[in-house]
Design a protein around this motif. Sequence first.
Motif, PDB file in Angstrom:
ATOM      1  N   SER A  39      -4.598  -2.742  -2.937  1.00 48.48           N
ATOM      2  CA  SER A  39      -5.259  -1.939  -1.898  1.00 48.48           C
ATOM      3  C   SER A  39      -5.230  -2.660  -0.560  1.00 48.48           C
ATOM      4  CB  SER A  39      -6.708  -1.646  -2.279  1.00 48.48           C
ATOM      5  OG  SER A  39      -6.755  -0.851  -3.430  1.00 48.48           O
ATOM      6  N   ALA A  40      -5.455  -3.967  -0.595  1.00 49.05           N
ATOM      7  CA  ALA A  40      -5.391  -4.755   0.638  1.00 49.05           C
ATOM      8  C   ALA A  40      -3.982  -4.691   1.224  1.00 49.05           C
ATOM      9  CB  ALA A  40      -5.805  -6.199   0.371  1.00 49.05           C
ATOM     10  N   ALA A  41      -2.973  -4.785   0.361  1.00 49.70           N
ATOM     11  CA  ALA A  41      -1.585  -4.711   0.819  1.00 49.70           C
ATOM     12  C   ALA A  41      -1.289  -3.329   1.404  1.00 49.70           C
ATOM     13  CB  ALA A  41      -0.635  -5.016  -0.332  1.00 49.70           C
ATOM     14  N   ALA A  42      -1.772  -2.287   0.750  1.00 52.19           N
ATOM     15  CA  ALA A  42      -1.538  -0.925   1.232  1.00 52.19           C
ATOM     16  C   ALA A  42      -2.181  -0.713   2.603  1.00 52.19           C
ATOM     17  CB  ALA A  42      -2.064   0.097   0.233  1.00 52.19           C
ATOM     18  N   SER A  43      -3.332  -1.339   2.832  1.00 51.58           N
ATOM     19  CA  SER A  43      -4.009  -1.177   4.123  1.00 51.58           C
ATOM     20  C   SER A  43      -3.196  -1.788   5.263  1.00 51.58           C
ATOM     21  CB  SER A  43      -5.409  -1.789   4.082  1.00 51.58           C
ATOM     22  OG  SER A  43      -5.355  -3.194   4.145  1.00 51.58           O
ATOM     23  N   CYS A  47       1.999  -2.594   9.259  1.00 54.39           N
ATOM     24  CA  CYS A  47       2.645  -3.844   9.671  1.00 54.39           C
ATOM     25  C   CYS A  47       4.052  -4.018   9.090  1.00 54.39           C
ATOM     26  CB  CYS A  47       1.792  -5.037   9.217  1.00 54.39           C
ATOM     27  SG  CYS A  47       0.097  -5.022   9.812  1.00 54.39           S
ATOM     28  N   LEU A  48       4.498  -3.081   8.274  1.00 58.11           N
ATOM     29  CA  LEU A  48       5.767  -3.269   7.552  1.00 58.11           C
ATOM     30  C   LEU A  48       6.940  -3.625   8.456  1.00 58.11           C
ATOM     31  CD1 LEU A  48       5.771  -0.647   4.673  1.00 58.11           C
ATOM     32  CD2 LEU A  48       5.909  -3.132   4.486  1.00 58.11           C
ATOM     33  N   SER A  49       7.175  -2.851   9.490  1.00 56.61           N
ATOM     34  CA  SER A  49       8.356  -3.132  10.322  1.00 56.61           C
ATOM     35  C   SER A  49       8.223  -4.477  11.038  1.00 56.61           C
ATOM     36  CB  SER A  49       8.591  -2.008  11.334  1.00 56.61           C
ATOM     37  OG  SER A  49       7.483  -1.885  12.197  1.00 56.61           O
ATOM     38  N   ALA A  50       7.021  -4.811  11.479  1.00 58.40           N
ATOM     39  CA  ALA A  50       6.794  -6.087  12.170  1.00 58.40           C
ATOM     40  C   ALA A  50       6.901  -7.275  11.220  1.00 58.40           C
ATOM     41  CB  ALA A  50       5.423  -6.084  12.842  1.00 58.40           C
ATOM     42  N   ALA A  51       6.674  -7.043   9.931  1.00 62.46           N
ATOM     43  CA  ALA A  51       6.744  -8.118   8.939  1.00 62.46           C
ATOM     44  C   ALA A  51       8.174  -8.372   8.469  1.00 62.46           C
ATOM     45  CB  ALA A  51       5.864  -7.785   7.744  1.00 62.46           C
ATOM     46  N   LYS A  52       9.085  -7.522   8.905  1.00 64.52           N
ATOM     47  CA  LYS A  52      10.491  -7.676   8.524  1.00 64.52           C
ATOM     48  C   LYS A  52      11.367  -8.120   9.687  1.00 64.52           C
ATOM     49  CE  LYS A  52      10.251  -3.940   5.116  1.00 64.52           C
ATOM     50  NZ  LYS A  52      10.785  -2.624   4.758  1.00 64.52           N
ATOM     51  N   ASN A  53      10.861  -7.952  10.927  1.00 62.25           N
ATOM     52  CA  ASN A  53      11.691  -8.181  12.103  1.00 62.25           C
ATOM     53  C   ASN A  53      10.828  -8.733  13.241  1.00 62.25           C
ATOM     54  OD1 ASN A  53      13.327  -7.991  14.359  1.00 62.25           O
ATOM     55  ND2 ASN A  53      13.882  -5.861  14.041  1.00 62.25           N
ATOM     56  N   THR A  54      11.164  -9.916  13.720  1.00 65.63           N
ATOM     57  CA  THR A  54      10.376 -10.533  14.802  1.00 65.63           C
ATOM     58  C   THR A  54      10.484  -9.762  16.111  1.00 65.63           C
ATOM     59  OG1 THR A  54      12.213 -12.011  15.327  1.00 65.63           O
ATOM     60  CG2 THR A  54      10.486 -12.887  13.909  1.00 65.63           C
ATOM     61  N   LYS A  55      11.533  -8.964  16.261  1.00 65.56           N
ATOM     62  CA  LYS A  55      11.713  -8.214  17.503  1.00 65.56           C
ATOM     63  C   LYS A  55      11.003  -6.854  17.469  1.00 65.56           C
ATOM     64  CE  LYS A  55      16.004 -10.525  18.534  1.00 65.56           C
ATOM     65  NZ  LYS A  55      17.430 -10.456  18.721  1.00 65.56           N
ATOM     66  N   ALA A  56      10.531  -6.464  16.306  1.00 67.31           N
ATOM     67  CA  ALA A  56       9.828  -5.181  16.190  1.00 67.31           C
ATOM     68  C   ALA A  56       8.453  -5.295  16.837  1.00 67.31           C
ATOM     69  CB  ALA A  56       9.690  -4.788  14.722  1.00 67.31           C
ATOM     70  N   GLN A  88       8.563  -7.044  -2.920  1.00 63.48           N
ATOM     71  CA  GLN A  88       9.175  -5.752  -3.252  1.00 63.48           C
ATOM     72  C   GLN A  88       9.346  -4.872  -2.018  1.00 63.48           C
ATOM     73  OE1 GLN A  88       6.569  -4.135  -6.225  1.00 63.48           O
ATOM     74  NE2 GLN A  88       7.388  -5.406  -7.863  1.00 63.48           N
ATOM     75  N   ALA A  89       8.425  -5.002  -1.064  1.00 61.86           N
ATOM     76  CA  ALA A  89       8.485  -4.200   0.157  1.00 61.86           C
ATOM     77  C   ALA A  89       9.488  -4.758   1.164  1.00 61.86           C
ATOM     78  CB  ALA A  89       7.102  -4.111   0.790  1.00 61.86           C
ATOM     79  N   GLY A  90      10.084  -5.901   0.857  1.00 63.53           N
ATOM     80  CA  GLY A  90      11.074  -6.498   1.748  1.00 63.53           C
ATOM     81  C   GLY A  90      10.471  -7.298   2.886  1.00 63.53           C
ATOM     82  N   GLY A  94       7.984 -15.592   6.360  1.00 59.75           N
ATOM     83  CA  GLY A  94       8.141 -16.411   7.564  1.00 59.75           C
ATOM     84  C   GLY A  94       7.959 -15.602   8.841  1.00 59.75           C
ATOM     85  N   ILE A  95       8.271 -14.319   8.784  1.00 61.19           N
ATOM     86  CA  ILE A  95       8.071 -13.431   9.930  1.00 61.19           C
ATOM     87  C   ILE A  95       6.653 -12.866   9.907  1.00 61.19           C
ATOM     88  CG2 ILE A  95       8.780 -11.244  10.992  1.00 61.19           C
ATOM     89  CD1 ILE A  95      11.641 -11.867   9.988  1.00 61.19           C
ATOM     90  N   ALA A  96       6.199 -12.452   8.738  1.00 54.28           N
ATOM     91  CA  ALA A  96       4.874 -11.836   8.604  1.00 54.28           C
ATOM     92  C   ALA A  96       3.761 -12.784   9.036  1.00 54.28           C
ATOM     93  CB  ALA A  96       4.654 -11.376   7.168  1.00 54.28           C
ATOM     94  N   ILE A  97       3.939 -14.067   8.797  1.00 50.18           N
ATOM     95  CA  ILE A  97       2.903 -15.057   9.155  1.00 50.18           C
ATOM     96  C   ILE A  97       2.704 -15.124  10.674  1.00 50.18           C
ATOM     97  CG2 ILE A  97       4.337 -17.137   9.328  1.00 50.18           C
ATOM     98  CD1 ILE A  97       1.273 -17.327   7.288  1.00 50.18           C
ATOM     99  N   THR A  98       3.683 -14.627  11.436  1.00 54.86           N
ATOM    100  CA  THR A  98       3.572 -14.658  12.901  1.00 54.86           C
ATOM    101  C   THR A  98       2.807 -13.462  13.473  1.00 54.86           C
ATOM    102  OG1 THR A  98       5.646 -13.445  13.327  1.00 54.86           O
ATOM    103  CG2 THR A  98       5.806 -15.861  13.058  1.00 54.86           C
ATOM    104  N   ILE A  99       2.500 -12.479  12.661  1.00 51.72           N
ATOM    105  CA  ILE A  99       1.846 -11.264  13.163  1.00 51.72           C
ATOM    106  C   ILE A  99       0.510 -11.557  13.844  1.00 51.72           C
ATOM    107  CG2 ILE A  99       0.769  -9.077  12.464  1.00 51.72           C
ATOM    108  CD1 ILE A  99       3.181  -8.643  10.616  1.00 51.72           C
ATOM    109  N   PRO A 100      -0.372 -12.377  13.283  1.00 54.18           N
ATOM    110  CA  PRO A 100      -1.632 -12.633  14.001  1.00 54.18           C
ATOM    111  C   PRO A 100      -1.403 -13.190  15.414  1.00 54.18           C
ATOM    112  CG  PRO A 100      -1.824 -13.365  11.738  1.00 54.18           C
ATOM    113  CD  PRO A 100      -0.375 -12.998  11.967  1.00 54.18           C
ATOM    114  N   LYS A 101      -0.413 -14.045  15.574  1.00 52.96           N
ATOM    115  CA  LYS A 101      -0.114 -14.589  16.910  1.00 52.96           C
ATOM    116  C   LYS A 101       0.482 -13.507  17.791  1.00 52.96           C
ATOM    117  CE  LYS A 101       2.239 -18.223  19.419  1.00 52.96           C
ATOM    118  NZ  LYS A 101       3.044 -19.425  19.350  1.00 52.96           N
ATOM    119  N   ARG A 102       1.379 -12.709  17.234  1.00 53.71           N
ATOM    120  CA  ARG A 102       2.000 -11.634  18.002  1.00 53.71           C
ATOM    121  C   ARG A 102       0.971 -10.583  18.423  1.00 53.71           C
ATOM    122  NH1 ARG A 102       6.463 -10.289  13.770  1.00 53.71           N
ATOM    123  NH2 ARG A 102       6.918  -8.475  15.061  1.00 53.71           N
TER     124      ARG A 102
END
Length: 120
Positions: A39-43, A47-56, A88-90, A94-102
């Motif tokens: 459930s936490a992951a679904a919430s 963030c999916l596109s941002a967790a796959k691509n630093t330029k998103a 599984q979601a791809g 290493g990219i997802a960990i940057t989301i809080p800073k972004r």
Amino acid sequence: MSSTMKTCLVILFTVLIVARAFIKEVSAAGECGKTPISSAAASLSPCLSAAKNTKAAVPSTCCSKVGSLIKAAPKCLCAVLLSPLAKQAGINPGIAITIPKRCNIKNRPVGKKCGRYTVP
């Protein structure tokens, strides 16, 4: 040693192994409190596109969800990041960990380790 004694020992050993696995499973689910990790992951789906691509671009809904999760249960965010669901979601950890800073989240746990990743 009698066969009855051997059987009892085997059963006892099996029960101990199963109990230990159950306790480990229960404690591993605790990072997100009473919320299942799925459930936490679904919430965090915004963030999916941002967790796959630093330029998103990171959507504001993603930043809001991440900020709330950091405030409520920072270990949960790490657990989601390293979960099989994320893989599984791809999601690239290493990219997802940057989301809080972004997202310019001020209370992010800078320098904290999440698996082999460090929060920037």
